[in-house]
Design a protein around this motif. Structure first.
Motif, mmCIF file in Angstrom:
data_model
loop_
_atom_site.group_PDB
_atom_site.id
_atom_site.type_symbol
_atom_site.label_atom_id
_atom_site.label_comp_id
_atom_site.label_asym_id
_atom_site.label_seq_id
_atom_site.Cartn_x
_atom_site.Cartn_y
_atom_site.Cartn_z
ATOM 1 N N PHE A 222 0.830 -1.202 0.000
ATOM 2 C CA PHE A 222 0.000 0.000 0.000
ATOM 3 C C PHE A 222 0.868 1.257 0.000
ATOM 4 C CE2 PHE A 222 -2.826 -3.260 1.604
ATOM 5 C CZ PHE A 222 -4.030 -2.973 0.972
ATOM 6 N N TRP A 223 1.893 1.283 0.851
ATOM 7 C CA TRP A 223 2.833 2.393 0.842
ATOM 8 C C TRP A 223 4.133 1.948 1.505
ATOM 9 C CZ3 TRP A 223 -1.466 2.679 4.172
ATOM 10 C CH2 TRP A 223 -1.183 2.647 5.522
ATOM 11 N N ASP A 224 5.202 2.670 1.198
ATOM 12 C CA ASP A 224 6.518 2.436 1.790
ATOM 13 C C ASP A 224 7.295 3.728 1.658
ATOM 14 O OD1 ASP A 224 8.887 1.554 2.779
ATOM 15 O OD2 ASP A 224 9.285 0.052 1.236
ATOM 16 N N ASP A 225 7.313 4.529 2.728
ATOM 17 C CA ASP A 225 7.951 5.836 2.666
ATOM 18 C C ASP A 225 8.573 6.165 4.018
ATOM 19 O OD1 ASP A 225 5.792 6.765 4.335
ATOM 20 O OD2 ASP A 225 4.572 7.046 2.545
ATOM 21 N N GLU A 226 8.946 7.429 4.201
ATOM 22 C CA GLU A 226 9.618 7.860 5.426
ATOM 23 C C GLU A 226 8.757 7.672 6.667
ATOM 24 O OE1 GLU A 226 12.493 9.027 6.368
ATOM 25 O OE2 GLU A 226 13.591 9.544 4.556
ATOM 26 N N LEU A 227 7.423 7.652 6.486
ATOM 27 C CA LEU A 227 6.522 7.557 7.627
ATOM 28 C C LEU A 227 6.146 6.130 7.976
ATOM 29 C CD1 LEU A 227 4.141 10.550 6.838
ATOM 30 C CD2 LEU A 227 6.019 10.473 8.471
ATOM 31 N N GLY A 228 6.573 5.158 7.167
ATOM 32 C CA GLY A 228 6.258 3.775 7.470
ATOM 33 C C GLY A 228 5.931 2.984 6.226
ATOM 34 N N ALA A 229 5.396 1.780 6.415
ATOM 35 C CA ALA A 229 5.083 0.894 5.301
ATOM 36 C C ALA A 229 3.933 -0.029 5.705
ATOM 37 C CB ALA A 229 6.309 0.074 4.896
ATOM 38 N N PHE A 230 3.214 -0.492 4.685
ATOM 39 C CA PHE A 230 2.112 -1.430 4.907
ATOM 40 C C PHE A 230 1.978 -2.321 3.684
ATOM 41 C CE2 PHE A 230 -2.737 -2.071 5.067
ATOM 42 C CZ PHE A 230 -2.595 -3.259 5.774
ATOM 43 N N SER A 231 2.089 -3.640 3.894
ATOM 44 C CA SER A 231 1.938 -4.587 2.801
ATOM 45 C C SER A 231 1.177 -5.804 3.291
ATOM 46 C CB SER A 231 3.305 -5.014 2.242
ATOM 47 O OG SER A 231 4.032 -5.751 3.206
ATOM 48 N N VAL A 232 0.494 -6.476 2.352
ATOM 49 C CA VAL A 232 -0.207 -7.725 2.633
ATOM 50 C C VAL A 232 0.151 -8.717 1.532
ATOM 51 C CG1 VAL A 232 -2.123 -6.620 3.850
ATOM 52 C CG2 VAL A 232 -2.272 -6.971 1.371
#
Length: 334
Positions: A222-232
């Motif tokens: 879903f996202w991967d940047d300076e503020l964090g990441a989320f994947s499934v």
């Protein structure tokens, strides 16, 4: 005289800071460094003299930067600014090759450096250790060590985890297990990837003493940047259980994995959770769950305190695992 002039010029060039960003504060001060990100409350700037410094957004008068930054004025739409220029107090000027435009600082929700779809090479990870010694009517020694690391090169991402947990009560071993996992992701585009995974778990106390698993399936970042990441990821796996009584189970299973982390308060605190829930295909058991949730508080740029809760639940034909752990420990990250 010539030597003295060259010496002064050399000293002047050496004194030029490596960072080109500047933040002006409402009290008239200014801070020079490299803007890392802004998350709605704190602006994080990397300085040569003080490391990473979080600045309250309501104390920022204006700012400028020569680096390309993603500016979000809402939760979805973002604008890539080639550079930022100093504006009047309470505003900043976005430069994109067209006519520069000034926007209110109060309208900005996020600032971060855009992440390329194809990365040259990045490597990050952390090691968390928890130790607990209790001496009373029952003497307890508890050790917990966990490693998690990721490396990305081009469209490939390598993921590896390892953990060891041992607990003794009055010199009697009540928990003794370790595990390791490796997963390889091949990104198809910015979000979609295909994952292959190998996993092994060994338990010297429970009836289910060995678990072996290999699987493959699609995933979405879903996202991967300076503020964090989320994947499934959803996987079709081949799993083998070995029990202490000599029995074995071999079966296919469907599972869903998640991996989420989010930095808060200028990266001072990290909230994270990851895990997997699986369903065997066949008359082997009901389901399996292996998950953790926790917080990390950064003491320095590389050291942190961590608080974690972990749960492993496996139901097999010849035995089961029902294990919950709560740890407070120290960690290092890179």
């Amino acid at each position: 005289m010539l030597s003295r002039t060259l010496l002064l010029l050399s000293a002047s060039f050496a004194a030029i800071p490596a960072f080109a960003d500047t933040v002006w504060l409402t009290n008239g001060d200014r801070v020079s460094g490299q803007i890392r990100f802004f998350d709605g409350a704190k602006l994080l700037i990397q300085t040569e003299f003080g490391g990473s410094i979080p600045i309250a957004w309501n104390k920022v008068a204006t700012l400028e930067s020569d680096q390309e930054l993603l500016i979000k004025e809402d939760a979805v739409v973002g604008e890539r600014a080639k550079s930022l220029r100093r504006g009047p107090s309470g505003k900043v000027i976005l430069v994109n090759g067209e006519a520069p435009r000034a926007i209110e600082l109060a309208s900005i929700q996020q600032i971060m450096k855009p992440k390329p779809v194809i990365e040259d090479f990045t490597w990050r990870g952390n090691i968390d250790a928890g130790l607990d010694y209790e001496r009373s009517e029952s003497d307890t020694d508890d050790y917990d060590i966990d490693l998690k690391t990721k490396a990305r090169h081009g469209n490939w991402r390598h993921n590896a985890t390892a953990g060891y947990h041992r607990e003794l009560t009055n010199d009697l071993v009540t928990t003794d297990n370790w595990d390791g996992e490796y997963a390889l992701d091949r990104f198809i585009d910015e979000h979609w990837f295909w994952q292959g995974r190998l996993e092994y778990k060994r338990d010297k106390v429970e009836e289910l003493e060995r678990q072996r698993n290999y699987g493959t399936g699609p995933g979405y970042q879903f996202w991967d940047d300076e503020l964090g990441a989320f994947s499934v990821a959803g996987l079709l796996s081949r799993t083998a259980y070995d029990y202490t009584n000599g029995e074995h189970d071999n079966f296919y299973a469907l599972s869903a994995k998640w991996d989420y982390n989010r930095y808060l308060l200028g990266k001072a605190i990290e909230f994270f959770t990851n895990g997997e829930i699986g369903k065997p295909l066949g008359n082997v058991g009901d389901f399996s769950l292996d998950a953790e949730i926790g917080l990390r508080y950064k003491v320095t740029d590389w050291a942190s305190l961590n608080l974690k809760a972990e749960r492993e639940l496996v139901n097999g034909n010849e035995g089961e695992i029902d294990d919950s752990r709560y740890t407070l420990g120290f960690g290092v990250g890179w």
